[in-house]
Write a protein that holds these residues in place. Sequence first.
Motif, short mmCIF file in Angstrom:
data_model
loop_
_atom_site.label_atom_id
_atom_site.label_comp_id
_atom_site.label_asym_id
_atom_site.label_seq_id
_atom_site.Cartn_x
_atom_site.Cartn_y
_atom_site.Cartn_z
N ILE A 68 0.87 -1.17 0.00
CA ILE A 68 0.00 0.00 0.00
C ILE A 68 0.91 1.22 0.00
O ILE A 68 1.81 1.31 0.84
N GLU A 69 0.70 2.08 -0.97
CA GLU A 69 1.49 3.31 -1.08
C GLU A 69 2.98 3.04 -0.96
O GLU A 69 3.72 3.74 -0.26
N GLY A 70 3.44 1.96 -1.62
CA GLY A 70 4.85 1.63 -1.64
C GLY A 70 5.38 0.88 -0.44
O GLY A 70 6.55 0.53 -0.39
N THR A 71 4.53 0.60 0.55
CA THR A 71 4.95 -0.13 1.75
C THR A 71 4.44 -1.56 1.69
O THR A 71 3.23 -1.79 1.57
N VAL A 72 5.35 -2.52 1.78
CA VAL A 72 4.98 -3.93 1.76
C VAL A 72 4.35 -4.31 3.10
O VAL A 72 4.92 -4.04 4.15
N VAL A 73 3.17 -4.93 3.04
CA VAL A 73 2.45 -5.31 4.26
C VAL A 73 2.08 -6.79 4.28
O VAL A 73 1.41 -7.26 5.20
N GLY A 74 2.53 -7.54 3.28
CA GLY A 74 2.27 -8.97 3.27
C GLY A 74 3.05 -9.65 2.17
O GLY A 74 3.52 -9.01 1.24
N PHE A 75 3.19 -10.98 2.29
CA PHE A 75 3.85 -11.76 1.25
C PHE A 75 3.27 -13.16 1.19
O PHE A 75 2.63 -13.63 2.13
N ALA A 76 3.48 -13.80 0.06
CA ALA A 76 3.04 -15.19 -0.13
C ALA A 76 3.98 -15.86 -1.12
O ALA A 76 4.57 -15.20 -1.98
N SER A 77 4.08 -17.17 -0.98
CA SER A 77 4.90 -17.95 -1.89
C SER A 77 4.47 -19.41 -1.80
O SER A 77 3.66 -19.77 -0.95
N TYR A 78 5.01 -20.20 -2.70
CA TYR A 78 4.86 -21.65 -2.55
C TYR A 78 6.16 -22.32 -2.95
O TYR A 78 7.04 -21.71 -3.56
N ALA A 79 6.26 -23.57 -2.57
CA ALA A 79 7.42 -24.39 -2.91
C ALA A 79 6.95 -25.83 -3.07
O ALA A 79 5.81 -26.17 -2.76
N SER A 80 7.85 -26.64 -3.52
CA SER A 80 7.55 -28.05 -3.73
C SER A 80 7.03 -28.70 -2.46
O SER A 80 7.51 -28.44 -1.36
N PHE A 81 6.06 -29.56 -2.62
CA PHE A 81 5.53 -30.35 -1.51
C PHE A 81 6.41 -31.59 -1.36
O PHE A 81 6.64 -32.31 -2.31
#
Length: 175
Positions: A68-81
Amino acid sequence: MGPQRHGAPAYRVRTALDGDMPVVRDLYNALIPTTTVAWTEKPETLRERMTWYRAQQRAGYPVLVVEIEGTVVGFASYASFRGDGKWPGYRHTVEHTIHVDEGHWGRGLGRMLLEELVEQARRADVHVMVAAVDAANVESVAFHERLGFVVVARMAEVGRKFDRWLDLVLMQRIL
């Protein structure tokens, strides 16, 4: 990906950059001292987070942030199971992670991140996405159910933190 409005202000999901990793590390570490969201008691260093990020890039796995307005407030990713290459039969299955700053909970950011992650997974020929959730985190279980995940297993006392045994809920969504 792009801006989405949930009232004002606008949040935007985008691919993470190197410079986002200090905030990503902080988001991951935020709940370690007080919750069982992550089954570790040791906060992650920036070097560890950068190593993870580089490995994600090499493997071609997405790392997304919401800002929001250039400020990171969350992240997500995935990888191999179950480990890249070790068990090739799982090559179409991934396990994901999502972390949103507590001050921004309830604004649809987790949904935005997960929906984009699912789209990227589909494009990468992923068939199943897995969520491994601490059983005490009923909000996360409900969140995943709202987004089409189904509880497929509850594993009693497979983890330990804060000197107590923890149960794991495994959820899946067939894409």
